[in-house]
Scaffold this active site. Structure first.
Site, PDB file in Angstrom:
ATOM      1  N   ARG A  75       0.866  -1.190   0.000  1.00 52.77           N
ATOM      2  CA  ARG A  75       0.000   0.000   0.000  1.00 52.77           C
ATOM      3  C   ARG A  75       0.890   1.223   0.000  1.00 52.77           C
ATOM      4  O   ARG A  75       1.694   1.411   0.911  1.00 52.77           O
ATOM      5  CB  ARG A  75      -0.915  -0.022   1.230  1.00 52.77           C
ATOM      6  N   HIS A 133      -2.740  11.041   0.547  1.00 50.57           N
ATOM      7  CA  HIS A 133      -2.216  10.807   1.903  1.00 50.57           C
ATOM      8  C   HIS A 133      -1.585  12.103   2.399  1.00 50.57           C
ATOM      9  O   HIS A 133      -0.395  12.192   2.677  1.00 50.57           O
ATOM     10  CB  HIS A 133      -1.191   9.676   1.888  1.00 50.57           C
ATOM     11  N   GLU A 159      -7.298   8.625   6.182  1.00 52.56           N
ATOM     12  CA  GLU A 159      -7.597   9.304   7.451  1.00 52.56           C
ATOM     13  C   GLU A 159      -8.052  10.758   7.247  1.00 52.56           C
ATOM     14  O   GLU A 159      -7.397  11.709   7.712  1.00 52.56           O
ATOM     15  CB  GLU A 159      -6.390   9.240   8.372  1.00 52.56           C
ATOM     16  N   ASN A 194      -7.333   1.874   9.929  1.00 43.32           N
ATOM     17  CA  ASN A 194      -6.034   2.022  10.587  1.00 43.32           C
ATOM     18  C   ASN A 194      -6.272   1.922  12.084  1.00 43.32           C
ATOM     19  O   ASN A 194      -7.117   2.661  12.615  1.00 43.32           O
ATOM     20  CB  ASN A 194      -5.400   3.388  10.268  1.00 43.32           C
ATOM     21  N   TYR A 207      -4.292   1.375  15.989  1.00 44.63           N
ATOM     22  CA  TYR A 207      -3.025   1.316  16.731  1.00 44.63           C
ATOM     23  C   TYR A 207      -3.214   1.081  18.212  1.00 44.63           C
ATOM     24  O   TYR A 207      -2.353   0.547  18.875  1.00 44.63           O
ATOM     25  CB  TYR A 207      -2.251   2.636  16.551  1.00 44.63           C
ATOM     26  N   GLU A 214      -3.446  -0.187   8.312  1.00 49.24           N
ATOM     27  CA  GLU A 214      -2.282   0.191   9.108  1.00 49.24           C
ATOM     28  C   GLU A 214      -2.396  -0.389  10.519  1.00 49.24           C
ATOM     29  O   GLU A 214      -3.463  -0.307  11.128  1.00 49.24           O
ATOM     30  CB  GLU A 214      -2.114   1.720   9.238  1.00 49.24           C
TER      31      GLU A 214
HETATM   32  N1  LIG Z   1       1.190   8.353  13.890  1.00 49.70           N
HETATM   33  N2  LIG Z   1       1.411   7.596  13.232  1.00 49.70           N
HETATM   34  C1  LIG Z   1       1.727   6.538  12.381  1.00 49.70           C
HETATM   35  C2  LIG Z   1       0.863   6.565  11.088  1.00 49.70           C
HETATM   36  C3  LIG Z   1       1.282   7.694  10.145  1.00 49.70           C
HETATM   37  O1  LIG Z   1       2.679   7.625   9.867  1.00 49.70           O
HETATM   38  C4  LIG Z   1       0.479   7.487   8.867  1.00 49.70           C
HETATM   39  O2  LIG Z   1       0.901   8.364   7.821  1.00 49.70           O
HETATM   40  C5  LIG Z   1      -1.010   7.766   9.126  1.00 49.70           C
HETATM   41  O3  LIG Z   1      -1.748   7.224   8.041  1.00 49.70           O
HETATM   42  C6  LIG Z   1      -1.495   7.186  10.456  1.00 49.70           C
HETATM   43  O4  LIG Z   1      -1.155   7.867  11.596  1.00 49.70           O
HETATM   44  C7  LIG Z   1      -0.605   6.695  11.436  1.00 49.70           C
END
Ligand SMILES: N#[N+]C[C@@H]1[C@@H](O)[C@H](O)[C@@H](O)[C@@H]2O[C@H]12
Length: 450
Positions: A79, A123, A169, A296, A298, A355
């Site tokens: 991706r 992005h 996001e 995504n 975490y 993610e």
């Molecule tokens: N913070 N963090 C790590 C990660 C970031 O590096 C990504 O670009 C985003 O899509 C999402 O926030 C997650």
């Protein structure tokens, strides 16, 4: 397929994810136009240690080496995002052929390596010219600019790329960029500005999805959201109410709008005057059918009442226990909880975990290896809960680690290392971490029993 974690559906995709601004570098090469992150990272005080993505992981020049590393990881899919300003340096109008050529070579290299390209159109890296012209996403006309960008890239790559994500996001880059000031363009405005920007992003998503389907036969179209189940910090009524408002802002605002064509009534009432101007037909325009939802995830979100973030008035509580370099709690069950939440309430046809990963202060040991045991434990534990959700019927069809290699972590610079591959950002040397070998074993296809 069966691996050390357990049983996964046939055809399940094991992948890794990146984003253009975080890895490519070469910001003034190949005809690339300036974007808002070039501007933001060169704004004094905006980025920790004054770092920027001018070189990043130099992926623009090292993409062949990086594809070879993806093969060592046994990836089925990769991706990545396309930088809008490499394709349309001014955001619209003249197309930059060198930009198309770069991604065309990358896509051909992935396919030759047996790796499926999953493309993210946006992005966070808006062409600066569009920001200068009319405040970027605050201008409704930007929808047409995004449609032109979508048309150019899907005509160029649609013969080889079938999986297309419109936005990554949307809540983060609008709220962070127009309210909190933590993301480009770094504006600190009222939540109303973020809601207006978000409304235009949703409209651009709907219009883009239609263009993708017109240009790409058998395309799979989705969007990536950072959804997170809210847990009240206590049984106190104000904390329970705060968790509901968090659920409304973080989850239902996106899922109701994009999957049901309506903004959640409780949040509409809460935002009142700050609501965006909604024209007739807008909600139907954004709620186009999706082939998949990208999630995504975490951490979990423990929420209490807070006075700062008006009018949502919630704040995160950090429970005791293990935390990452981002200051996030390690709570592997979050992946199970969010998948059950989404599947039971919205029932998307397909889900990808787009993610999931952990930021650690990784170092190269004297033996030349990176012994990131904590990342192995993080991945193993989250994948175990993922497998449980799948076994209970949640239609997850793939998992992408964030991230392929240590890269530019936005406002925090290069310090948070999320990669399966260690990158020395002075020499650009790549070193597979122990977690990379762990993941390669998870992803490898069972050798056929003779
Ligand atoms: N913070 N963090 C790590 C990660 C970031 O590096 C990504 O670009 C985003 O899509 C999402 O926030 C997650």
């Amino acid at each position: 397929m069966k691996n050390a974690i357990g049983e996964f559906p046939e055809g399940f995709l094991w992948g890794a994810a990146t984003a253009a601004y975080q890895i490519e570098g070469a910001v003034t090469e190949g005809g690339r136009g300036k974007n808002i992150w070039d501007t933001f990272t060169h704004t004094p005080g905006a980025i920790k240690n004054g770092e920027n993505g001018d070189i990043a992981c130099d992926h623009y020049h090292r993409w062949r080496e990086d594809i070879a590393l993806m093969q060592q990881l046994n990836l089925d899919a990769y991706r990545f995002s396309i930088a809008w300003s490499r394709i349309l340096p001014q955001g619209r109008g003249t197309v930059n052929q060198a930009g198309l050529d770069f991604y065309s070579r990358l896509i051909d290299g992935l396919l030759e390596a047996g790796i499926q390209p999953f493309v993210t159109l946006y992005h966070w890296d808006l062409p600066q010219a569009l920001q200068d012209e009319g405040k970027g996403w605050l201008r409704r006309g930007i929808v047409e600019d995004f449609v032109q960008y979508t048309d150019v890239v899907t005509r160029a790559f649609g013969d080889r790329v079938k999986h297309w994500t419109t936005f990554n996001e949307p809540g983060v880059f609008t709220w962070g960029g127009y309210v909190l000031g933590e993301d480009a363009p770094g504006w600190r405005m009222q939540p109303g500005a973020a809601l207006t920007a978000l409304h235009h992003v949703f409209l651009a998503h709907g219009a883009s999805a239609q263009v993708i389907r017109e240009n790409v036969p058998q395309s799979q179209v989705g969007i990536v959201l950072d959804i997170n189940v809210a847990e009240p910090a206590s049984e106190a009524p104000e904390d329970v109410a705060a968790a509901l408002r968090f659920d409304g802002m973080q989850n239902r605002w996106f899922l109701d709008a994009l999957l049901r064509g309506e903004y959640p009534a409780d949040m509409v009432a809460l935002f009142g005057e700050q609501m965006p101007r909604i024209e007739t037909g807008d909600m139907q325009r954004m709620a186009v059918p999706l082939d998949y939802l990208g999630i995504n995830i975490y951490r979990r979100s423990v929420i209490a009442h807070g006075d700062e973030l008006v009018p949502v008035n919630y704040c995160r509580v950090l429970p005791p226990g293990e935390h990452t370099l981002m200051g996030w709690e390690v709570y592997p069950k979050c992946i199970y909880d969010i998948l059950k939440y989404v599947n039971e309430r919205y029932g998307p046809p397909k889900i990808y975990i787009t993610e999931n990963g952990i930021a650690l202060p990784d170092e190269v040991s004297p033996d030349g290896h990176v012994h990131d045991e904590r990342r192995i434990a993080y991945l193993r534990d989250h994948l175990t809960y993922l497998q449980r959700a799948i076994a209970e019927g949640v239609p997850v069809r793939g998992y992408f680690v964030w991230t392929l290699m240590d890269n530019f972590e936005w406002a925090l610079g290069f310090e948070p290392r999320f990669g399966l591959i260690y990158v020395d950002h002075q020499t650009q040397q790549r070193i597979m971490k122990d977690s990379g070998y762990f993941y390669a074993d998870i992803a490898k296809k069972e050798t056929a029993v003779k």
